[in-house]
Design a protein around this motif. Structure first.
Motif, PDB file in Angstrom:
ATOM      1  N   PRO A  79      25.455  59.029  37.610  1.00  0.00           N
ATOM      2  CA  PRO A  79      26.609  59.042  36.707  1.00  0.00           C
ATOM      3  C   PRO A  79      26.165  59.560  35.334  1.00  0.00           C
ATOM      4  CG  PRO A  79      26.403  56.914  37.802  1.00  0.00           C
ATOM      5  CD  PRO A  79      25.168  57.693  38.119  1.00  0.00           C
ATOM      6  N   LYS A  80      27.075  60.131  34.602  1.00  0.00           N
ATOM      7  CA  LYS A  80      26.746  60.784  33.326  1.00  0.00           C
ATOM      8  C   LYS A  80      27.101  59.889  32.135  1.00  0.00           C
ATOM      9  CE  LYS A  80      26.127  64.500  35.867  1.00  0.00           C
ATOM     10  NZ  LYS A  80      26.111  64.008  37.209  1.00  0.00           N
ATOM     11  N   ILE A  81      26.398  60.136  31.023  1.00  0.00           N
ATOM     12  CA  ILE A  81      26.716  59.522  29.734  1.00  0.00           C
ATOM     13  C   ILE A  81      26.541  60.607  28.687  1.00  0.00           C
ATOM     14  CG2 ILE A  81      24.372  58.654  29.360  1.00  0.00           C
ATOM     15  CD1 ILE A  81      25.659  56.201  27.982  1.00  0.00           C
ATOM     16  N   LYS A  82      27.501  60.723  27.789  1.00  0.00           N
ATOM     17  CA  LYS A  82      27.444  61.781  26.773  1.00  0.00           C
ATOM     18  C   LYS A  82      26.418  61.457  25.695  1.00  0.00           C
ATOM     19  CE  LYS A  82      31.890  63.770  27.372  1.00  0.00           C
ATOM     20  NZ  LYS A  82      32.270  65.080  27.013  1.00  0.00           N
ATOM     21  N   ARG A  83      25.751  62.493  25.212  1.00  0.00           N
ATOM     22  CA  ARG A  83      24.740  62.336  24.167  1.00  0.00           C
ATOM     23  C   ARG A  83      25.344  61.727  22.910  1.00  0.00           C
ATOM     24  NH1 ARG A  83      22.083  60.286  21.540  1.00  0.00           N
ATOM     25  NH2 ARG A  83      20.690  61.065  19.976  1.00  0.00           N
ATOM     26  N   ALA A  84      26.622  61.947  22.686  1.00  0.00           N
ATOM     27  CA  ALA A  84      27.290  61.436  21.495  1.00  0.00           C
ATOM     28  C   ALA A  84      27.654  59.952  21.610  1.00  0.00           C
ATOM     29  CB  ALA A  84      28.554  62.240  21.228  1.00  0.00           C
ATOM     30  N   ASP A  85      27.403  59.328  22.757  1.00  0.00           N
ATOM     31  CA  ASP A  85      27.729  57.907  22.926  1.00  0.00           C
ATOM     32  C   ASP A  85      26.935  57.090  21.909  1.00  0.00           C
ATOM     33  OD1 ASP A  85      27.643  55.142  23.932  1.00  0.00           O
ATOM     34  OD2 ASP A  85      28.657  55.972  25.684  1.00  0.00           O
ATOM     35  N   PRO A  86      27.595  56.289  21.098  1.00  0.00           N
ATOM     36  CA  PRO A  86      26.882  55.547  20.045  1.00  0.00           C
ATOM     37  C   PRO A  86      25.934  54.473  20.565  1.00  0.00           C
ATOM     38  CG  PRO A  86      29.208  54.966  20.061  1.00  0.00           C
ATOM     39  CD  PRO A  86      29.038  56.085  21.032  1.00  0.00           C
ATOM     40  N   ALA A  87      26.047  54.094  21.815  1.00  0.00           N
ATOM     41  CA  ALA A  87      25.158  53.064  22.362  1.00  0.00           C
ATOM     42  C   ALA A  87      23.793  53.613  22.754  1.00  0.00           C
ATOM     43  CB  ALA A  87      25.814  52.401  23.577  1.00  0.00           C
ATOM     44  N   LEU A  88      23.669  54.930  22.841  1.00  0.00           N
ATOM     45  CA  LEU A  88      22.391  55.528  23.244  1.00  0.00           C
ATOM     46  C   LEU A  88      21.331  55.356  22.161  1.00  0.00           C
ATOM     47  CD1 LEU A  88      23.343  58.931  24.900  1.00  0.00           C
ATOM     48  CD2 LEU A  88      22.416  56.908  25.996  1.00  0.00           C
ATOM     49  N   PRO A  89      20.072  55.191  22.590  1.00  0.00           N
ATOM     50  CA  PRO A  89      18.984  55.161  21.601  1.00  0.00           C
ATOM     51  C   PRO A  89      18.875  56.523  20.902  1.00  0.00           C
ATOM     52  CG  PRO A  89      18.185  54.585  23.814  1.00  0.00           C
ATOM     53  CD  PRO A  89      19.604  54.991  23.950  1.00  0.00           C
ATOM     54  N   ASP A  90      18.389  56.529  19.682  1.00  0.00           N
ATOM     55  CA  ASP A  90      18.280  57.773  18.905  1.00  0.00           C
ATOM     56  C   ASP A  90      17.383  58.807  19.576  1.00  0.00           C
ATOM     57  OD1 ASP A  90      19.961  56.802  16.945  1.00  0.00           O
ATOM     58  OD2 ASP A  90      18.314  56.008  15.733  1.00  0.00           O
ATOM     59  N   GLU A  91      16.363  58.339  20.316  1.00  0.00           N
ATOM     60  CA  GLU A  91      15.416  59.282  20.923  1.00  0.00           C
ATOM     61  C   GLU A  91      15.928  59.905  22.223  1.00  0.00           C
ATOM     62  OE1 GLU A  91      14.243  55.153  22.360  1.00  0.00           O
ATOM     63  OE2 GLU A  91      14.809  56.021  20.457  1.00  0.00           O
ATOM     64  N   ALA A  92      17.096  59.492  22.705  1.00  0.00           N
ATOM     65  CA  ALA A  92      17.647  60.038  23.956  1.00  0.00           C
ATOM     66  C   ALA A  92      18.063  61.483  23.754  1.00  0.00           C
ATOM     67  CB  ALA A  92      18.826  59.209  24.419  1.00  0.00           C
ATOM     68  N   GLU A  93      17.689  62.330  24.714  1.00  0.00           N
ATOM     69  CA  GLU A  93      18.029  63.748  24.661  1.00  0.00           C
ATOM     70  C   GLU A  93      18.741  64.139  25.941  1.00  0.00           C
ATOM     71  OE1 GLU A  93      14.452  65.925  24.034  1.00  0.00           O
ATOM     72  OE2 GLU A  93      14.037  64.971  22.103  1.00  0.00           O
ATOM     73  N   VAL A  94      19.437  65.264  25.904  1.00  0.00           N
ATOM     74  CA  VAL A  94      20.119  65.772  27.090  1.00  0.00           C
ATOM     75  C   VAL A  94      19.097  65.947  28.209  1.00  0.00           C
ATOM     76  CG1 VAL A  94      21.400  67.736  28.030  1.00  0.00           C
ATOM     77  CG2 VAL A  94      21.920  66.886  25.736  1.00  0.00           C
ATOM     78  N   GLY A  95      19.411  65.449  29.395  1.00  0.00           N
ATOM     79  CA  GLY A  95      18.506  65.524  30.541  1.00  0.00           C
ATOM     80  C   GLY A  95      17.737  64.247  30.781  1.00  0.00           C
ATOM     81  N   ASP A  96      17.691  63.344  29.792  1.00  0.00           N
ATOM     82  CA  ASP A  96      17.011  62.057  29.970  1.00  0.00           C
ATOM     83  C   ASP A  96      17.830  61.145  30.883  1.00  0.00           C
ATOM     84  OD1 ASP A  96      14.913  62.709  28.321  1.00  0.00           O
ATOM     85  OD2 ASP A  96      15.691  61.625  26.569  1.00  0.00           O
TER      86      ASP A  96
END
Length: 75
Positions: free
Chosen positions: A36-53
């Motif tokens: 399942p996908k999560i958008k990079r702009a999701d505010p819950a993601l850690p700052d170090e998360a990048e597209v493809g992680d």
């Protein structure tokens, strides 16, 4: 401004290292793009998360104490 990732109702989101990703994909016999996908702009993601992680989300669960799910970061 409020840091959404620190709110008590937001489950823990962590970036999974590549070795662990390979194990997860092998366990479920899937490809990375099947997650399942999560958008990079999701505010819950850690700052170090990048597209493809791959992100591990650990939620509280009434039946299993904790539920672990995985998400692929997309643009």
């Amino acid at each position: 401004m409020v840091d959404v990732s620190q709110h008590n109702l937001v489950p823990e989101h962590t970036v999974v290292d590549e070795d662990a990703v390979d194990e997860v994909l092998a366990e479920y016999n899937i490809d990375r793009t099947d997650l399942p996908k999560i958008k990079r702009a999701d505010p819950a993601l850690p700052d170090e998360a990048e597209v493809g992680d791959v992100i591990e989300v650990v939620r509280d669960s009434r039946t299993t104490d904790q539920a672990v799910v995985y998400r692929l970061v997309v643009e």
